[in-house]
Design an enzyme around this catalytic site. Structure first.
Site, mmCIF file in Angstrom:
data_model
loop_
_atom_site.group_PDB
_atom_site.id
_atom_site.type_symbol
_atom_site.label_atom_id
_atom_site.label_comp_id
_atom_site.label_asym_id
_atom_site.label_seq_id
_atom_site.Cartn_x
_atom_site.Cartn_y
_atom_site.Cartn_z
ATOM 1 N N GLY A 1 2.561 2.466 -2.576
ATOM 2 C CA GLY A 1 2.600 3.092 -3.889
ATOM 3 C C GLY A 1 3.705 2.625 -4.811
ATOM 4 C CG ASP B 1 5.071 -3.536 -9.946
ATOM 5 O OD1 ASP B 1 5.643 -2.959 -9.003
ATOM 6 O OD2 ASP B 1 3.843 -3.717 -9.996
ATOM 7 C CD GLU B 2 3.876 -6.853 -6.927
ATOM 8 O OE1 GLU B 2 4.612 -7.114 -5.957
ATOM 9 O OE2 GLU B 2 2.774 -6.285 -6.802
ATOM 10 C CG ASP C 1 -2.069 -0.994 1.104
ATOM 11 O OD1 ASP C 1 -2.264 -1.561 0.016
ATOM 12 O OD2 ASP C 1 -2.722 -1.250 2.125
#
Length: 208
Positions: free
Chosen positions: A11, A83-84, A9
């Site tokens: 961002g 990402d991730e 959470d």
């Protein structure tokens, strides 16, 4: 190679898409990658509604080969948005370093540092070890008590889980799901205290 990390959470995916937008505006060509996105599809999605098509990273995907094949097809690749990245394999993190050092491709990686047991993901550990710079995201996530949220708790049947598979897909918004995640401060993560719904609402400003 830059690694941007923080709890759920904060961002990370939003910043990843902003980074891609900023670079593409200047005429640079990039590839967006993800793994285990909350949408369960090859996309980077955010809780504020932004999304972008992405290449899904699997265990057998060779990232160097991916870039070289795109070059061979005539496509420019100046940078990667990963990402991730905490869910990538350690070998894939080594491949990202190879892309930077050998092929002059810029890499921007985004992900969690620790899992639901408060232990480093192997890929995140390797990013801490190899990245040219490491940045903790400054968007503050709060525990239900109002303290800084630091740790990603997996909630199974209403209880903080202490063992299980390292990666189980869930979200922070599905309060009625069998498996969900909640960001907690260290005190309440260690105590396994989730707060009541009314208490959590009062602390996030949503209470009447």
């Amino acid at each position: 190679m830059k690694f941007f990390w923080g709890p759920m959470d904060c961002g990370k995916s939003t910043l990843a898409l902003q980074m891609d937008y900023n670079h593409s505006r200047q005429g640079r060509r990039g590839v967006v990658l993800t793994r285990n996105d909350r949408s369960m599809s090859p996309r980077v999605t955010t809780r504020i509604g932004l999304s972008h098509d992405a290449v899904e990273v699997t265990d057998d995907l060779d990232l160097v080969t991916l870039v070289r094949e795109r070059w061979a097809a005539g496509a420019a690749v100046d940078y990667l948005i990963c990402d991730e990245a905490c869910f990538y394999t350690e070998h894939q993190i080594e491949q990202l370093a190879d892309l930077v050092d050998t092929y002059d491709v810029d890499v921007y990686a985004f992900g969690l540092a620790t899992d639901f047991r408060s232990q480093l993901f192997p890929a995140a550990r390797r990013l801490f070890e190899l990245a040219d710079s490491v940045h903790r995201l400054q968007v503050e996530v709060l525990c239900w008590c109002g303290r800084a949220g630091l740790l990603n708790a997996r909630i199974v049947a209403g209880t903080v889980a202490r063992e299980g598979e390292q990666v189980v897909i869930g979200d922070t918004g599905a309060t009625e799901a069998d498996v969900r995640y909640q960001v907690l401060c260290r005190r309440h993560y260690r105590a396994g205290e989730l707060g009541t719904t009314d208490t959590a609402l009062a602390h996030d400003g949503s209470a009447e």
